[in-house]
Write a protein that holds these residues in place. Structure first.
Motif, PDB file in Angstrom:
ATOM      1  N   ARG A  39       0.827  -1.207   0.000  1.00 41.00           N
ATOM      2  CA  ARG A  39       0.000   0.000   0.000  1.00 41.00           C
ATOM      3  C   ARG A  39       0.858   1.251   0.000  1.00 41.00           C
ATOM      4  O   ARG A  39       0.412   2.316  -0.400  1.00 41.00           O
ATOM      5  CB  ARG A  39      -0.911   0.006   1.235  1.00 41.00           C
ATOM      6  N   LYS A  40       2.077   1.100   0.535  1.00 42.09           N
ATOM      7  CA  LYS A  40       2.956   2.277   0.603  1.00 42.09           C
ATOM      8  C   LYS A  40       4.281   1.945  -0.054  1.00 42.09           C
ATOM      9  O   LYS A  40       4.530   0.814  -0.439  1.00 42.09           O
ATOM     10  CB  LYS A  40       3.169   2.692   2.058  1.00 42.09           C
ATOM     11  N   GLY A  41       5.142   2.933  -0.135  1.00 39.68           N
ATOM     12  CA  GLY A  41       6.461   2.694  -0.690  1.00 39.68           C
ATOM     13  C   GLY A  41       6.553   3.132  -2.132  1.00 39.68           C
ATOM     14  O   GLY A  41       6.397   2.310  -3.048  1.00 39.68           O
ATOM     15  N   ALA A  42       6.782   4.439  -2.317  1.00 35.87           N
ATOM     16  CA  ALA A  42       6.934   4.955  -3.681  1.00 35.87           C
ATOM     17  C   ALA A  42       8.403   4.869  -4.076  1.00 35.87           C
ATOM     18  O   ALA A  42       9.290   4.989  -3.235  1.00 35.87           O
ATOM     19  CB  ALA A  42       6.466   6.400  -3.743  1.00 35.87           C
ATOM     20  N   LEU A  43       8.644   4.622  -5.350  1.00 36.86           N
ATOM     21  CA  LEU A  43      10.025   4.557  -5.829  1.00 36.86           C
ATOM     22  C   LEU A  43      10.495   5.955  -6.201  1.00 36.86           C
ATOM     23  O   LEU A  43       9.834   6.655  -6.963  1.00 36.86           O
ATOM     24  CB  LEU A  43      10.101   3.640  -7.048  1.00 36.86           C
ATOM     25  N   THR A  44      11.626   6.334  -5.654  1.00 31.97           N
ATOM     26  CA  THR A  44      12.201   7.625  -6.025  1.00 31.97           C
ATOM     27  C   THR A  44      13.192   7.399  -7.167  1.00 31.97           C
ATOM     28  O   THR A  44      13.577   6.263  -7.454  1.00 31.97           O
ATOM     29  CB  THR A  44      12.960   8.254  -4.840  1.00 31.97           C
ATOM     30  N   PHE A  45      13.616   8.491  -7.771  1.00 30.59           N
ATOM     31  CA  PHE A  45      14.575   8.430  -8.875  1.00 30.59           C
ATOM     32  C   PHE A  45      15.830   7.656  -8.456  1.00 30.59           C
ATOM     33  O   PHE A  45      16.349   6.820  -9.198  1.00 30.59           O
ATOM     34  CB  PHE A  45      14.911   9.875  -9.270  1.00 30.59           C
ATOM     35  N   GLY A  85       9.166  -5.289   4.098  1.00 31.01           N
ATOM     36  CA  GLY A  85       8.901  -5.713   5.475  1.00 31.01           C
ATOM     37  C   GLY A  85       8.315  -4.628   6.347  1.00 31.01           C
ATOM     38  O   GLY A  85       7.451  -4.892   7.188  1.00 31.01           O
ATOM     39  N   SER A  86       8.781  -3.411   6.178  1.00 34.76           N
ATOM     40  CA  SER A  86       8.239  -2.317   6.997  1.00 34.76           C
ATOM     41  C   SER A  86       8.502  -0.973   6.332  1.00 34.76           C
ATOM     42  O   SER A  86       9.433  -0.840   5.535  1.00 34.76           O
ATOM     43  CB  SER A  86       8.860  -2.322   8.397  1.00 34.76           C
ATOM     44  N   GLU A  87       7.671  -0.040   6.710  1.00 35.50           N
ATOM     45  CA  GLU A  87       7.805   1.311   6.160  1.00 35.50           C
ATOM     46  C   GLU A  87       9.133   1.929   6.572  1.00 35.50           C
ATOM     47  O   GLU A  87       9.767   2.666   5.818  1.00 35.50           O
ATOM     48  CB  GLU A  87       6.654   2.160   6.709  1.00 35.50           C
ATOM     49  N   ARG A  88       9.559   1.595   7.801  1.00 34.47           N
ATOM     50  CA  ARG A  88      10.820   2.124   8.328  1.00 34.47           C
ATOM     51  C   ARG A  88      12.003   1.638   7.478  1.00 34.47           C
ATOM     52  O   ARG A  88      12.907   2.402   7.153  1.00 34.47           O
ATOM     53  CB  ARG A  88      10.962   1.649   9.783  1.00 34.47           C
ATOM     54  N   ASN A  89      11.951   0.355   7.126  1.00 35.41           N
ATOM     55  CA  ASN A  89      13.016  -0.198   6.275  1.00 35.41           C
ATOM     56  C   ASN A  89      13.031   0.475   4.913  1.00 35.41           C
ATOM     57  O   ASN A  89      14.092   0.764   4.354  1.00 35.41           O
ATOM     58  CB  ASN A  89      12.821  -1.708   6.078  1.00 35.41           C
ATOM     59  N   TRP A  90      11.826   0.678   4.366  1.00 36.43           N
ATOM     60  CA  TRP A  90      11.738   1.311   3.048  1.00 36.43           C
ATOM     61  C   TRP A  90      12.404   2.683   3.097  1.00 36.43           C
ATOM     62  O   TRP A  90      13.198   3.044   2.230  1.00 36.43           O
ATOM     63  CB  TRP A  90      10.271   1.423   2.610  1.00 36.43           C
ATOM     64  N   GLU A  91      12.086   3.420   4.157  1.00 37.15           N
ATOM     65  CA  GLU A  91      12.661   4.766   4.305  1.00 37.15           C
ATOM     66  C   GLU A  91      14.178   4.706   4.452  1.00 37.15           C
ATOM     67  O   GLU A  91      14.897   5.551   3.928  1.00 37.15           O
ATOM     68  CB  GLU A  91      12.045   5.474   5.528  1.00 37.15           C
ATOM     69  N   ALA A  92      14.665   3.695   5.193  1.00 40.88           N
ATOM     70  CA  ALA A  92      16.113   3.573   5.403  1.00 40.88           C
ATOM     71  C   ALA A  92      16.830   3.299   4.078  1.00 40.88           C
ATOM     72  O   ALA A  92      17.884   3.888   3.800  1.00 40.88           O
ATOM     73  CB  ALA A  92      16.398   2.444   6.399  1.00 40.88           C
TER      74      ALA A  92
END
Ligand SMILES: [Zn+2]
Length: 319
Positions: free
Chosen positions: A125-131, A205-212
């Protein structure tokens, strides 16, 4: 819209028709995930979460003709049955997509990393790909290996640590220059194995990981890009590495940027310009050919937003 009338044409797609269908889809998907234009159709569509249109069209056609056949037999499907058939069609489409991805010869690193967690990738549901995340995931970006492949670097070596091959995986997992950023990534995610598959699994696995991961890619890639720009613009840059002047300049077309183009470009250079809205438009030839006098009256066609990038290039064949 691309699949309009699919039941009629889906079964008759030639190899060339499939290629034509893939081109605009690849372009749209590349925009969605901010990928380089060289990223393959298969990898980009997987990153964007959209199955190849020809597969989609095939499943749509099967559903349509099954309904026609049921009506012909006098057995119209009720809502519950229609729902079941729709779910079965979605599963069929996903399986065919998976099979096609397994057979793909391009973008195999990206595809191989995402395929084992494809359901989670598509269902997130979350996790957009940046450039910059897309650069690391696709391998198409500011890496010696890639730049050498597109003939912008004389060799694939890493400028940071001297390694023989500066791939996306080298940047992610090995390059000494990014040891601090890598340690921070490991500490934040708890992931020791930095293979692309592990990284993708951690991101899901988690939003936090995605951000990291996004933060690592942002920090590392922005520094690599800065160093690359410096190499390009340095006085002793080899011709291969220099930015190509006067061939093609990408600008963002906005309602107000036309007067800017008019006022900043040298007058003589404006007399021979061709503007292409997009690769899709370019496929059918230049849409707009004009001389200086017509520039101010240019019409922005349907389906082109006022932020669409356009390629402005000298066009000797349209004086
Ligand atoms: Zn390195």
């Amino acid at each position: 819209m691309a699949l309009y009338g699919a039941p009629i044409w889906a079964g008759r797609l030639t190899r060339r028709a499939k290629a034509l269908l893939r081109r605009p889809q690849r372009y749209v998907a590349q925009r969605m995930v901010r990928a380089y234009r060289t990223t393959s159709h298969a990898a980009t569509c997987l990153l964007a979460g959209t199955p190849a249109w020809e597969l989609d069209a095939g499943v749509l056609a099967e559903r349509y003709w099954a309904r026609v056949e049921a009506r012909r037999r006098g057995e119209p499907t009720d809502a519950e049955e229609a729902e079941r058939l729709a779910r079965a069609a979605a599963e069929r489409l996903k399986q065919r997509w998976r099979d096609a991805l397994e057979d793909s010869h391009y973008g195999t690193r990206t595809i191989g990393a995402i395929l084992p967690v494809m359901d989670e990738w598509l269902g997130r549901r979350k996790g957009a790909l940046t450039f910059r995340v897309t650069q690391v995931v696709s391998g198409h970006g500011c890496f010696g290996h890639y730049l050498h492949k597109i003939q912008r670097e004389p060799g694939p070596q890493c400028h940071e640590c001297g390694a023989m091959d500066d791939t996306a995986q080298h940047t992610l997992e090995e390059c000494n220059r990014w040891a601090v950023e890598r340690a921070a990534l490991r500490a934040a995610t708890g992931v020791i194995d930095l293979s692309l598959h592990s990284i993708i699994a951690a991101m899901l696995g988690s939003e936090r990981n995605w951000e990291a991961v996004a933060s690592f890619c942002e920090e590392v890639m922005s520094q690599k890009e800065k160093a690359e720009r410096e190499r390009e613009t340095s006085a002793d840059a080899i011709p291969l590495r220099r930015r190509r002047q006067g061939q093609r300049q990408r600008v963002h077309l906005t309602a107000s940027s036309f007067p800017q183009i008019l006022s900043t470009a040298p007058l003589e250079s404006l007399s021979n310009f061709r503007l292409n809205y997009s690769p899709c438009a370019r496929r059918s030839g230049p849409l707009v050919c004009f001389g200086f006098g017509q520039l101010a009256d240019m019409h922005i066609g349907p389906g082109v937003s006022n932020r669409s990038p356009v390629d402005v290039e000298p066009s000797p064949e349209f004086p």
